[in-house]
Write a protein that holds these residues in place. Sequence first.
Motif, short mmCIF file in Angstrom:
data_model
loop_
_atom_site.label_atom_id
_atom_site.label_comp_id
_atom_site.label_asym_id
_atom_site.label_seq_id
_atom_site.Cartn_x
_atom_site.Cartn_y
_atom_site.Cartn_z
N THR A 93 0.83 -1.20 0.00
CA THR A 93 0.00 0.00 0.00
C THR A 93 0.87 1.25 0.00
O THR A 93 1.84 1.34 0.75
CB THR A 93 -0.91 0.01 1.25
N ARG A 94 0.49 2.23 -0.84
CA ARG A 94 1.22 3.49 -0.92
C ARG A 94 0.30 4.61 -0.45
O ARG A 94 -0.80 4.77 -0.99
CB ARG A 94 1.67 3.78 -2.34
N ILE A 95 0.76 5.36 0.56
CA ILE A 95 -0.04 6.46 1.09
C ILE A 95 0.82 7.72 1.10
O ILE A 95 1.97 7.69 1.55
CB ILE A 95 -0.57 6.14 2.50
N ALA A 96 0.23 8.81 0.62
CA ALA A 96 0.89 10.11 0.68
C ALA A 96 0.37 10.86 1.90
O ALA A 96 -0.85 11.02 2.07
CB ALA A 96 0.59 10.92 -0.58
N VAL A 97 1.28 11.26 2.77
CA VAL A 97 0.93 12.10 3.92
C VAL A 97 1.21 13.54 3.51
O VAL A 97 2.35 13.89 3.18
CB VAL A 97 1.73 11.73 5.18
N ILE A 98 0.17 14.35 3.50
CA ILE A 98 0.29 15.75 3.10
C ILE A 98 0.62 16.59 4.33
O ILE A 98 -0.13 16.60 5.31
CB ILE A 98 -0.99 16.25 2.43
N ASP A 99 1.73 17.29 4.26
CA ASP A 99 2.22 18.09 5.38
C ASP A 99 1.56 19.47 5.38
O ASP A 99 1.87 20.31 4.55
CB ASP A 99 3.74 18.22 5.28
N ASN A 100 0.66 19.66 6.32
CA ASN A 100 0.04 20.96 6.53
C ASN A 100 0.73 21.72 7.66
O ASN A 100 0.15 22.59 8.29
CB ASN A 100 -1.46 20.80 6.82
N HIS A 101 2.00 21.35 7.89
CA HIS A 101 2.89 22.04 8.82
C HIS A 101 2.50 21.89 10.29
O HIS A 101 2.73 22.78 11.09
CB HIS A 101 3.05 23.51 8.41
N GLY A 102 1.91 20.73 10.61
CA GLY A 102 1.55 20.44 11.99
C GLY A 102 2.72 19.82 12.74
O GLY A 102 3.65 19.26 12.14
N GLN A 103 2.65 19.90 14.04
CA GLN A 103 3.76 19.42 14.87
C GLN A 103 3.86 17.90 14.94
O GLN A 103 4.89 17.38 15.35
CB GLN A 103 3.65 20.01 16.27
N PHE A 104 2.81 17.17 14.54
CA PHE A 104 2.83 15.72 14.66
C PHE A 104 2.91 14.99 13.31
O PHE A 104 2.83 13.77 13.25
CB PHE A 104 1.58 15.21 15.39
N THR A 105 3.06 15.73 12.22
CA THR A 105 3.01 15.13 10.89
C THR A 105 4.02 14.00 10.72
O THR A 105 3.72 12.95 10.15
CB THR A 105 3.21 16.20 9.80
N HIS A 106 5.23 14.20 11.24
CA HIS A 106 6.25 13.15 11.11
C HIS A 106 5.84 11.87 11.83
O HIS A 106 6.23 10.78 11.45
CB HIS A 106 7.61 13.66 11.63
N LEU A 107 5.02 12.00 12.88
CA LEU A 107 4.53 10.82 13.60
C LEU A 107 3.51 10.04 12.77
O LEU A 107 3.42 8.82 12.87
CB LEU A 107 3.93 11.21 14.95
N GLU A 108 2.73 10.75 11.95
CA GLU A 108 1.80 10.08 11.04
C GLU A 108 2.58 9.25 10.03
O GLU A 108 2.24 8.08 9.79
CB GLU A 108 0.92 11.12 10.34
N GLN A 109 3.62 9.85 9.47
CA GLN A 109 4.45 9.14 8.51
C GLN A 109 5.08 7.91 9.16
O GLN A 109 5.06 6.81 8.59
CB GLN A 109 5.54 10.07 7.97
N ARG A 110 5.62 8.07 10.35
CA ARG A 110 6.28 6.96 11.04
C ARG A 110 5.30 5.84 11.37
O ARG A 110 5.60 4.66 11.20
CB ARG A 110 6.95 7.44 12.32
N ALA A 111 4.11 6.20 11.87
CA ALA A 111 3.12 5.18 12.23
C ALA A 111 2.77 4.32 11.03
O ALA A 111 2.73 3.09 11.12
CB ALA A 111 1.87 5.85 12.80
N LEU A 112 2.53 4.96 9.89
CA LEU A 112 2.19 4.21 8.68
C LEU A 112 3.37 3.37 8.19
O LEU A 112 3.20 2.22 7.81
CB LEU A 112 1.71 5.16 7.60
#
Length: 189
Positions: A2-21
């Motif tokens: 599965t390929r998912i694009a995480v769109i960075d809206n400049h939030g403080q937790f965005t890198h954690l979303e990428q890592r979790a996936l």
Amino acid sequence: MTRIAVIDNHGQFTHLEQRALRDMGVDVELLDNTTPAADIDADGVVLSGGPDIDDIGNCAEYLDLDIPVFGICLGMQIIAQELGGRVGNGDYGGYADVTVEILDESDPLVGSLYPETRVWASHADEVKEVPDGFERTATSDICGVEAMSNADENIYGVQWHPEVAHTEEGEAVFENFISVCDRQSVARQ
């Protein structure tokens, strides 16, 4: 895979979303919200949280990619605003540990958390009215719309942050979104 694009809206937790996936075996690409929609090659899109609904780049265009979309906090607010719902100031304000009541146990994104779960959420801004075609799928004592879904279009959102440790069943939410992406990918083939 599965390929998912995480769109960075400049939030403080965005890198954690990428890592979790990524830790769940997903091929994840972190992209700035100014990335042209035509450049996104993924089975699904996560619209991250962030500080400013006036700085959403091309997020509105990502809603038309015909792939599942999952909005987190600001990401859900973007979905609501762009599709005809209403966003406004929350009564509570900052981050808090919140008990969320799941309203639809058959919902593809949050139904598995039924009847309730503990989450970490910011309520400075929140969805006040869901767009046409969406259902309110979770609520709390401090926010009327903690989650919303349009299962027919595979567009989902949560007010809370499933990527942080304070959220009890955050991984399950990501797993559910991955399943949605996988089902739609198979259906398109």
